[in-house]
Design a protein around this motif. Structure first.
Motif, mmCIF file in Angstrom:
data_model
loop_
_atom_site.group_PDB
_atom_site.id
_atom_site.type_symbol
_atom_site.label_atom_id
_atom_site.label_comp_id
_atom_site.label_asym_id
_atom_site.label_seq_id
_atom_site.Cartn_x
_atom_site.Cartn_y
_atom_site.Cartn_z
ATOM 1 N N ALA A 25 14.882 -5.481 -0.067
ATOM 2 C CA ALA A 25 16.058 -5.604 0.798
ATOM 3 C C ALA A 25 15.657 -5.258 2.224
ATOM 4 N N VAL A 26 16.121 -6.074 3.162
ATOM 5 C CA VAL A 26 15.784 -5.877 4.570
ATOM 6 C C VAL A 26 17.068 -5.845 5.387
ATOM 7 N N ALA A 27 17.248 -4.788 6.172
ATOM 8 C CA ALA A 27 18.344 -4.733 7.147
ATOM 9 C C ALA A 27 17.828 -5.388 8.417
ATOM 10 N N VAL A 28 18.425 -6.526 8.796
ATOM 11 C CA VAL A 28 17.852 -7.338 9.872
ATOM 12 C C VAL A 28 18.488 -7.088 11.222
ATOM 13 N N GLY A 29 19.608 -6.341 11.280
ATOM 14 C CA GLY A 29 20.225 -6.073 12.572
ATOM 15 C C GLY A 29 21.567 -5.387 12.429
ATOM 16 N N VAL A 41 12.197 -5.528 -7.989
ATOM 17 C CA VAL A 41 12.823 -5.163 -6.713
ATOM 18 C C VAL A 41 12.335 -3.793 -6.270
ATOM 19 N N TYR A 42 12.092 -3.652 -4.970
ATOM 20 C CA TYR A 42 11.725 -2.355 -4.411
ATOM 21 C C TYR A 42 12.963 -1.460 -4.369
ATOM 22 N N ARG A 43 12.801 -0.194 -4.755
ATOM 23 C CA ARG A 43 13.897 0.768 -4.634
ATOM 24 C C ARG A 43 14.209 1.089 -3.166
ATOM 25 N N PRO A 44 13.224 1.360 -2.333
ATOM 26 C CA PRO A 44 13.523 1.562 -0.903
ATOM 27 C C PRO A 44 13.799 0.233 -0.221
ATOM 28 N N GLU A 72 0.818 -1.216 0.000
ATOM 29 C CA GLU A 72 0.000 0.000 0.000
ATOM 30 C C GLU A 72 0.852 1.266 0.000
ATOM 31 N N VAL A 73 2.091 1.148 0.431
ATOM 32 C CA VAL A 73 2.958 2.322 0.588
ATOM 33 C C VAL A 73 3.800 2.570 -0.651
ATOM 34 N N ALA A 74 4.315 1.516 -1.259
ATOM 35 C CA ALA A 74 5.193 1.671 -2.418
ATOM 36 C C ALA A 74 5.036 0.469 -3.324
ATOM 37 N N GLN A 75 5.520 0.639 -4.574
ATOM 38 C CA GLN A 75 5.501 -0.436 -5.544
ATOM 39 C C GLN A 75 6.921 -0.704 -6.036
ATOM 40 N N PRO A 76 7.211 -1.911 -6.497
ATOM 41 C CA PRO A 76 8.564 -2.223 -6.979
ATOM 42 C C PRO A 76 9.004 -1.263 -8.086
ATOM 43 N N GLY A 77 10.262 -0.829 -8.001
ATOM 44 C CA GLY A 77 10.831 0.027 -9.033
ATOM 45 C C GLY A 77 10.507 1.493 -8.896
ATOM 46 N N SER A 134 14.378 5.317 1.974
ATOM 47 C CA SER A 134 14.786 5.540 0.591
ATOM 48 C C SER A 134 16.169 4.969 0.319
ATOM 49 N N ASP A 135 16.357 4.489 -0.898
ATOM 50 C CA ASP A 135 17.650 3.987 -1.374
ATOM 51 C C ASP A 135 18.713 5.070 -1.227
#
Length: 256
Positions: free
Chosen positions: A110-114, A185-188, A50-55, A149-150
């Motif tokens: 992409a997820v920063a997990v820690g 792929v999502y940019r953010p 709902e917040v963003a779309q890929p690319g 954001s990227d």
């Protein structure tokens, strides 16, 4: 000043000033947000789709929005990103490729997990998370965090390891990911709310809420108004200089 050439110049100045005035009005309209986002909007957890779309780029009001999504980790795609500051301490992030569930085509974020202050700890956590994902590649995980954001890719400093990633850029991570054929792929990227793999939580406070007035656009609007006035001044100055020269020529001719 009433000669045809100067009347033509006046008409041109009016056109130029009109264009400048229109640009000023456009900037003024952009300077004042008549429907600013409600306070605390970024703290409401919303589905990622709902917040963003890929690319797509992430609009400014949505930077830092808390989101949730679900998917599966891709084994071997847990990558360490350096130069990550957590509460004033520089360290490392461990990031992973989350292949989203319930999408029409293969889609990842992409997820920063820690975070950790020690590289060896970060690399060990990345290796352990990859092994865990490989042991059960179809395991569905739910992730909640902030959408950021990227940062854009960047070359490492001179003398540094050319393989080092120092900016959180999904584009840079994509070049190292596996199973990317036909992938959207999502940019953010997402910073996980809770750390995985024994790492520390990533410090990700709520973004500062901006005001309803964009002062930079307001400054630009004032600039365009000055430019419009300058167009009239240039016409007046040129016409007056020509008139004064003609008067001087007539006086010289009369004196001789």
């Amino acid at each position: 000043m009433l000669r045809p050439q100067w009347l033509g110049m006046l008409a041109l100045s009016l056109i130029v000033a009109g264009v400048f005035a229109w640009l000023g009005q456009w900037q003024l309209g952009n300077a004042i947000d008549t429907s600013p986002p409600p306070p605390g909007m970024t703290e409401e957890v919303r589905p990622l789709a709902e917040v963003a779309q890929p690319g797509e780029y992430l609009p400014e009001p949505l930077v830092g929005q808390r989101v949730e999504t679900a998917g599966r980790w891709i084994p071997g795609d847990f990558i360490v990103v350096s130069a990550r500051v957590n509460d004033g301490v520089e360290g490392y992030w461990v990031t992973g490729q989350l292949r989203l569930a319930d999408t029409a085509e293969p889609t990842s974020v992409a997820v920063a997990v820690g975070w950790t202050a020690d590289r060896a700890t970060a690399e060990a956590a990345a290796s352990a998370l990859s092994e865990e994902a490989a042991a059960d590649p179809d395991a569905l995980v739910e992730i909640s965090g902030r959408l950021i954001s990227d940062e854009g890719p960047a070359l490492p400093p001179p003398g540094a390891d050319p393989e080092e990633i120092t900016r959180m850029s999904p584009a840079a991570l994509l070049s190292r990911w596996h199973d990317t054929e036909g992938l959207s792929v999502y940019r953010p990227y997402v910073t996980s709310w809770e750390a995985l793999g024994g790492l520390d939580d990533i410090s990700s406070p709520a973004p500062e809420e901006g005001g309803a007035v964009n002062w930079l656009n307001l400054f630009y609007a004032a600039e365009w108004a000055v430019f419009a006035g300058f167009a009239f001044y240039m016409w007046y100055r040129l016409a007056r200089d020509a008139w004064e020269k003609e008067v001087e020529d007539l006086e010289d001719a009369a004196a001789s």
